[in-house]
Each structure stands twice: as structure tokens, then as C-alpha cells.
Scaffold this active site. Structure first.
Site, PDB file in Angstrom:
ATOM      1  N   LYS A  23      28.124  32.079  33.999  1.00 29.61           N
ATOM      2  CA  LYS A  23      28.473  33.528  33.937  1.00 29.61           C
ATOM      3  C   LYS A  23      28.070  34.154  32.133  1.00 29.61           C
ATOM      4  CE  LYS A  23      30.913  35.537  38.204  1.00 29.61           C
ATOM      5  NZ  LYS A  23      31.839  35.699  38.254  1.00 29.61           N
ATOM      6  N   ALA A  33      37.428  36.696  35.580  1.00 30.87           N
ATOM      7  CA  ALA A  33      37.776  38.361  36.239  1.00 30.87           C
ATOM      8  C   ALA A  33      38.254  39.109  35.789  1.00 30.87           C
ATOM      9  CB  ALA A  33      37.806  37.939  38.309  1.00 30.87           C
ATOM     10  N   ARG A  56      49.765  31.938  32.108  1.00 35.42           N
ATOM     11  CA  ARG A  56      50.588  31.165  31.692  1.00 35.42           C
ATOM     12  C   ARG A  56      50.552  30.547  30.393  1.00 35.42           C
ATOM     13  NH1 ARG A  56      47.231  26.866  35.897  1.00 35.42           N
ATOM     14  NH2 ARG A  56      45.459  27.862  34.207  1.00 35.42           N
ATOM     15  N   GLY A 112      40.150  40.841  48.255  1.00 34.57           N
ATOM     16  CA  GLY A 112      38.833  41.150  47.281  1.00 34.57           C
ATOM     17  C   GLY A 112      37.522  40.736  48.404  1.00 34.57           C
TER      18      GLY A 112
HETATM   19  P1  NAP Z   1      38.772  31.928  36.211  1.00 31.89           P
HETATM   20  O1  NAP Z   1      37.752  31.630  34.906  1.00 31.89           O
HETATM   21  O2  NAP Z   1      38.873  29.910  36.189  1.00 31.89           O
HETATM   22  O3  NAP Z   1      40.312  32.593  35.688  1.00 31.89           O
HETATM   23  C1  NAP Z   1      41.859  32.061  36.668  1.00 31.89           C
HETATM   24  C2  NAP Z   1      42.513  32.401  35.476  1.00 31.89           C
HETATM   25  O4  NAP Z   1      43.605  32.045  37.459  1.00 31.89           O
HETATM   26  C3  NAP Z   1      41.908  31.444  34.549  1.00 31.89           C
HETATM   27  O5  NAP Z   1      41.876  31.532  33.634  1.00 31.89           O
HETATM   28  C4  NAP Z   1      43.835  31.082  34.813  1.00 31.89           C
HETATM   29  O6  NAP Z   1      45.113  31.512  34.184  1.00 31.89           O
HETATM   30  C5  NAP Z   1      44.644  31.335  36.131  1.00 31.89           C
HETATM   31  N1  NAP Z   1      44.994  30.309  37.030  1.00 31.89           N
HETATM   32  C6  NAP Z   1      43.883  29.809  37.269  1.00 31.89           C
HETATM   33  N2  NAP Z   1      44.672  28.368  37.937  1.00 31.89           N
HETATM   34  C7  NAP Z   1      45.843  28.956  37.689  1.00 31.89           C
HETATM   35  C8  NAP Z   1      47.486  28.545  38.758  1.00 31.89           C
HETATM   36  N3  NAP Z   1      47.249  27.294  39.508  1.00 31.89           N
HETATM   37  N4  NAP Z   1      48.346  29.309  39.046  1.00 31.89           N
HETATM   38  C9  NAP Z   1      48.532  30.321  38.002  1.00 31.89           C
HETATM   39  N5  NAP Z   1      47.829  31.104  37.277  1.00 31.89           N
HETATM   40  C10 NAP Z   1      45.828  30.207  37.513  1.00 31.89           C
HETATM   41  O7  NAP Z   1      37.802  32.209  37.317  1.00 31.89           O
HETATM   42  P2  NAP Z   1      37.611  34.241  38.144  1.00 31.89           P
HETATM   43  O8  NAP Z   1      35.962  33.829  37.930  1.00 31.89           O
HETATM   44  O9  NAP Z   1      38.328  34.141  36.914  1.00 31.89           O
HETATM   45  O10 NAP Z   1      37.712  34.524  39.283  1.00 31.89           O
HETATM   46  C11 NAP Z   1      39.297  34.129  39.798  1.00 31.89           C
HETATM   47  C12 NAP Z   1      39.537  34.737  41.469  1.00 31.89           C
HETATM   48  O11 NAP Z   1      38.953  36.131  41.406  1.00 31.89           O
HETATM   49  C13 NAP Z   1      38.706  33.072  42.106  1.00 31.89           C
HETATM   50  O12 NAP Z   1      39.927  33.309  43.326  1.00 31.89           O
HETATM   51  C14 NAP Z   1      37.649  33.826  42.092  1.00 31.89           C
HETATM   52  O13 NAP Z   1      37.255  33.732  44.355  1.00 31.89           O
HETATM   53  C15 NAP Z   1      37.811  35.106  42.531  1.00 31.89           C
HETATM   54  N6  NAP Z   1      36.740  36.283  42.428  1.00 31.89           N
HETATM   55  C16 NAP Z   1      36.594  37.278  43.484  1.00 31.89           C
HETATM   56  C17 NAP Z   1      35.675  38.274  43.051  1.00 31.89           C
HETATM   57  C18 NAP Z   1      34.984  39.277  45.030  1.00 31.89           C
HETATM   58  O14 NAP Z   1      34.275  39.564  44.467  1.00 31.89           O
HETATM   59  N7  NAP Z   1      36.529  38.958  45.272  1.00 31.89           N
HETATM   60  C19 NAP Z   1      35.075  38.341  41.866  1.00 31.89           C
HETATM   61  C20 NAP Z   1      35.321  37.025  41.118  1.00 31.89           C
HETATM   62  C21 NAP Z   1      36.190  36.686  41.039  1.00 31.89           C
HETATM   63  P3  NAP Z   1      45.338  30.885  33.115  1.00 31.89           P
HETATM   64  O15 NAP Z   1      45.768  30.131  32.083  1.00 31.89           O
HETATM   65  O16 NAP Z   1      46.056  32.193  31.297  1.00 31.89           O
HETATM   66  O17 NAP Z   1      46.672  31.967  33.066  1.00 31.89           O
END
Ligand code: NAP
Length: 408
Positions: free
Chosen positions: A56, A121, A141, A213
Site C-alpha cells: 500500500k 488501517a 504495544r 469489518g
Molecule cells: P498492520 O499494518 O499489520 O497493523 C496491525 C497492527 O496491529 C500492528 O501495527 C500492531 O500495532 C498491531 N498488532 C499486530 N499484532 C498484534 C498482536 N499480536 N497483539 C496486539 N497488537 C498487534 O495491518 P493493517 O493493514 O493495519 O490491518 C489490520 C487489521 O485490519 C487486519 O486484521 C486487517 O485484515 C484488517 N483490515 C480490514 C479492512 C476491512 O475492509 N474490513 C481493511 C483494512 C484492514 P502495535 O505494534 O502498535 O501494537
């Protein structure tokens, strides 16, 4: 025209089906390694692409123009190829989350909203919340506001989960304990598989607004499709596609007294709607390597219930199955979440005098009437719908399908 989803590792995705419904089709899944992306963007045949993890941000240098939202968020999830082969980058997740907040009914203006996670996100969610005049606080975290000092934010009105915690296949866990937040009005979870994460089940049990979502996913796809096709698409399609996907992905689960016909109706139902059928009692027998009366005799009821709970958790988080459960599955509170995380639950009812008692240990030992009086409130709590299985199994199947279609 040709559309698709570009990412590094694309497992099962709803996007091809959503874009077929939206008219932005053919739509294919395109897995590329980082070193292949530039070549694909130069010579690949596509008119528009959605872009997902981990590209992205990486895609931005290839775009000759970004929309203001994509520029603000520093992330692109939709690109369109123009007639001169240049690419314009847009971010439709912003529209998707905005639409999700409105659909949920959550009022966030002037309120503190905790946003769990600090990834891509989270940036989008915070931008939308600020546009709604909310006060978002990112819980990370490793951040200044983290899971160790949550007591600072006991006044929060809403929680948005943007972490993957609770997502299939690692279901049954929640990133946060809702008991800490007495002013909470609602919880939104960006996860849509399972349809109800543990976080959302906890929110529902407290009577809070709770939304997954899927609405966001469909809404952002609609915004992408408008860009791909260069025309407006009516918003009403979002609800239609959302309901259809929700129905297809959720299991149909039959609960009810022993001998009420769950296996017979379940088998027929699965045939009728072309789904796989699972009988959890048969699965328990397979895992234990012995019959249910033998499990009761050798290990006792508690061991049986333990095994049953693990079978319900495993199949409860699957998608699109028809599941017939054992009559006593409602006696354990933990099974509620396992079954509800991705299921529509039908309570199959039958007069007690018509229940079959053959080969059923508890039915033999306990008077059915007593058992029914104990379990009735449990079935009522577990069930989304109640159906009398007093006519033929075929008619009961028709009734169940009618109920589900009425919800569409
Ligand atoms: P990402 O960039 O990997 O970010 C996820 C964040 O969650 C990480 O930066 C981390 O933040 C935290 N995290 C990761 N593993 C963790 C754990 N084990 N325990 C606690 N916190 C944890 O992913 P993203 O693109 O933002 O997407 C995040 C979620 O949103 C995914 O599940 C994705 O499928 C969903 N999503 C859904 C839609 C939709 O249309 N419904 C659209 C986009 C994304 P910290 O390190 O700061 O704690």
C-alpha cells in the site's frame, strides 16, 4: 476490462465475488514478490487494481497522481490506469471505514475513541474519526499509550480494533478487556472472519453497539469499483452484497434436544444448499475412537463435554458449513461464543413425546421432561431462530431456508 487484487500472499479473498456483484469484472488475485511488482505495473494487463499488504505504501512511487485522501494517509489501495498508461492512486479504505461508522450507528463526535493497533488501517481509522470530530487515542504495544496503562482511558466511549487479534484461525482471544470501560457505547472490529470475534461477542453481551469489518470491506470495494468503471454505483448495493456474503460465510447450526432430528434435517439442508455437513457427535466419536456411551462409561460426562467443546470451537470458526450439534452443547456457556462466532443458530423443536431416545445415554438416564425444563432457557439463549420440526424434514429445511432468505 481487467481488474484485480495485488498483494504478496493472498489467501481466500472475498474481493472477486464482491467485484463480480459490482460489475468490475473479471477480477483476479495477483500474487507478486516485491521484486516483481515494478515489472508487473509496467507491462501487466490491467485497467484497475486493488493493492493490499505489503504494497500500500510501496506502490506510491509508481503513481503519477494521488487523490488528496491517498496523499494524506500515505497509502494507496486502489490504482487506475489512464489512457496514457499513467497510474492514479486512491485510498478507498477511508470511504469504507466512514461508511462502517455510519452503518453501526455509533456516535463518536466529541468522544474519546481507543484505536487498537498502529498499522496502516489505524492511520485510516484515526483520520476518519477526526473527520467525525472524535478524539482518537492509538493504543500500541510499544507506544506511549499501551496495554499496560489503559487505566488512563477508562473514560473511552468506543473501541476500534485494527489489530489482527481474534482473526481466523486464531479465534477466541480479545485484544482488550471491556470491563475496564464503564462509559463504553460501542465496539467496531475491522476483522470480518469470523463474523463475531471474541471482542464483539463481549460487546454484544454488554448490550453495546458491535459491528465487524465486512461492511467496510464491501463499502471500500464499491468505491474502488466506481473508480475502475468511471461511473457512480448506487449505495444500496452495499447492503445487498454485505448480507449475501454474511449469509454465505456463516455456518448454519442446528441445536435442540437429543432426538429432535438435527442430523436428518442437517444432512438434507446441506444437500439442498450445497454445503458440507458436520455432525459434531460423529466427530467426537472419530476423535475419541469410541462410541459416545463408551466415552460416558469410561471417562464420564465431563470428559465428553470437554471433547465436545473443542470440536465446537474447531468447526464453529469454519465457514459455510451445516452443523448438527449434540443436545447438551448448550449446557456449557463457553460453547455460546464458539457457535456464535460464525454461525446462525436454529433451535429445532419437537414435542417431547416424539423425541428418539435410542443410543443416547443422558436421554436414557434422565427424564426428558426434567432435562427439557433445565435446557429450555439455554436453548433460548443460544438460538437466533426457533423452528418446529414437526412436519417432514424437507418442510423443516424449506422453513429454515425461508427464514434465512427473509433476512437478505
Ligand atoms: P498492520 O499494518 O499489520 O497493523 C496491525 C497492527 O496491529 C500492528 O501495527 C500492531 O500495532 C498491531 N498488532 C499486530 N499484532 C498484534 C498482536 N499480536 N497483539 C496486539 N497488537 C498487534 O495491518 P493493517 O493493514 O493495519 O490491518 C489490520 C487489521 O485490519 C487486519 O486484521 C486487517 O485484515 C484488517 N483490515 C480490514 C479492512 C476491512 O475492509 N474490513 C481493511 C483494512 C484492514 P502495535 O505494534 O502498535 O501494537
Amino acid at each position: 476490462m481487467q481488474f484485480g487484487l495485488l498483494g504478496k500472499k493472498l489467501s481466500h479473498s472475498y474481493s472477486p465475488q464482491i467485484h463480480q456483484e459490482l460489475g468490475s469484472f473479471p477480477y483476479v488475485l495477483i500474487e507478486k514478490q516485491p521484486e516483481e511488482v515494478a515489472g508487473f505495473l509496467r507491462s501487466g494487463t490491467f485497467d484497475g487494481l486493488n493493492v493490499t499488504i505489503p504494497y500500500k505504501k510501496e506502490i506510491i512511487p509508481y503513481c503519477s497522481e494521488l487523490t488528496p485522501i491517498a496523499k494524506t494517509l500515505g497509502a494507496v489501495n486502489t490504482i487506475v490506469k489512464r489512457s496514457d498508461d499513467s497510474l492514479i492512486g486512491h485510498n478507498t479504505d477511508y470511504f469504507g471505514f466512514q461508511s462502517m461508522v455510519i452503518h453501526s450507528g455509533l456516535q463518536v463526535a466529541g468522544k474519546k475513541v481507543l484505536v487498537l493497533g498502529s498499522g496502516g488501517a489505524s492511520v485510516t481509522v484515526c483520520a476518519v474519526l477526526k473527520a467525525f470530530s472524535a478524539n482518537p487515542v492509538v493504543i500500541s504495544r510499544t507506544g506511549e499509550n499501551n496495554y499496560e496503562n489503559l487505566s488512563r482511558h477508562m473514560d473511552a466511549s468506543a473501541i476500534i480494533n485494527t489489530t489482527p487479534v481474534g482473526m481466523y484461525p486464531n479465534t477466541g482471544v480479545s485484544p482488550i478487556d471491556l470491563n475496564m470501560f464503564p462509559n463504553l457505547e460501542g465496539v467496531l472490529d475491522l476483522i470480518y472472519n469470523p463474523s463475531e470475534t471474541k471482542l464483539l461477542t463481549d460487546a454484544c453481551e454488554r448490550g453495546l453497539i458491535a459491528e465487524n469489518g465486512l461492511w467496510m470491506l464491501v463499502s471500500q470495494a464499491k468505491e474502488s469499483a466506481q473508480w475502475f468503471l468511471g461511473k457512480a454505483i448506487d449505495d444500496t448495493c452495499i447492503e445487498r452484497i454485505y448480507k449475501k456474503l454474511q449469509l454465505q460465510s456463516k455456518n448454519i447450526i442446528l441445536i435442540g434436544m437429543p432426538g429432535c432430528g438435527k442430523s436428518t434435517v442437517g444432512t438434507l439442508l446441506a444437500q439442498k444448499c450445497n454445503r458440507n455437513f458436520v455432525d459434531t457427535d460423529a466427530e467426537i466419536v472419530k476423535r475419541a475412537g469410541k462410541s459416545i456411551p463408551e466415552i460416558f462409561n469410561d471417562q464420564g460426562e465431563e470428559a465428553f463435554r470437554q471433547l465436545e467443546s473443542s470440536v465446537l470451537e474447531d468447526f464453529g470458526k469454519s465457514s459455510g458449513l451445516v452443523i448438527a450439534t449434540g443436545g447438551g452443547c448448550v449446557t456449557r456457556a463457553e460453547n455460546y461464543r464458539s457457535l456464535h462466532q460464525n454461525g446462525n443458530l436454529f433451535w429445532l423443536q419437537r414435542p417431547l413425546t416424539e423425541l428418539s431416545t435410542e443410543g443416547r445415554p443422558l436421554s436414557i438416564r434422565t427424564e426428558l421432561e426434567t432435562m427439557y425444563q433445565v435446557r429450555k432457557p439455554m436453548y433460548e439463549k443460544f438460538a437466533d431462530y426457533s423452528v418446529w420440526n414437526t412436519a417432514s424434514p424437507e418442510e423443516t429445511v424449506t422453513l429454515i431456508l425461508q427464514i434465512l432468505e427473509e433476512d437478505l
